[in-house]
Design a protein around this motif. Sequence first.
Motif, mmCIF file in Angstrom:
data_model
loop_
_atom_site.group_PDB
_atom_site.id
_atom_site.type_symbol
_atom_site.label_atom_id
_atom_site.label_comp_id
_atom_site.label_asym_id
_atom_site.label_seq_id
_atom_site.Cartn_x
_atom_site.Cartn_y
_atom_site.Cartn_z
ATOM 1 N N ARG A 180 0.829 -1.209 0.000
ATOM 2 C CA ARG A 180 0.000 0.000 0.000
ATOM 3 C C ARG A 180 0.863 1.259 0.000
ATOM 4 O O ARG A 180 0.557 2.236 -0.694
ATOM 5 N N ASP A 181 1.957 1.241 0.756
ATOM 6 C CA ASP A 181 2.864 2.397 0.778
ATOM 7 C C ASP A 181 3.486 2.625 -0.593
ATOM 8 O O ASP A 181 3.601 3.764 -1.053
ATOM 9 N N ARG B 103 0.932 4.139 -2.878
ATOM 10 C CA ARG B 103 0.735 5.562 -2.551
ATOM 11 C C ARG B 103 1.800 6.405 -3.260
ATOM 12 O O ARG B 103 1.504 7.455 -3.821
ATOM 13 N N TRP C 80 1.438 9.331 -6.125
ATOM 14 C CA TRP C 80 1.881 10.669 -5.721
ATOM 15 C C TRP C 80 1.919 11.550 -6.961
ATOM 16 O O TRP C 80 2.481 11.160 -7.993
#
Length: 142
Positions: free
Chosen positions: A87-88, A91, A95
């Motif tokens: 998930r990071d 993200r 961005w």
Amino acid sequence: MNPEQHFSPDTVFLPWVDGPRRDHAGPVFVSVTDFHADTGDDARRIYETGSELGRTWPVMQGAVGLWLWGRPGERRGGSISVWESERDMRRFVRWPVHAAIVGEWRGRIGVEVDSWHAALFDPAPVLLRARDTIDRPRRDAA
């Protein structure tokens, strides 16, 4: 750890860059990117853009760290990034700064990606698997 000891001599690495989760001791998500440019000028611009993104790494949410790599003679380069979670990483991909870069280069360069989950971050096995991605013949190679 010196990543260059795992790769052919024509592979250049920038030093490891810690992310804010550098001390994370649990499971991680690893992503290896491999970009291929058709021209030396495009390759230079990709290296510069990657270096600029690398400078933002210490504040990237969920980032454990990364290596940037290149093979200038092949007009290739990319990253080996380690995240606290998939998930990071996603993200980061969404961005706006990264999304704009991807949009600018879409259709102009070749990109290959390998990613996987690991029980913890151990550099040696990560680099061995990354070598499999970086050293395998490119699908778009003649």
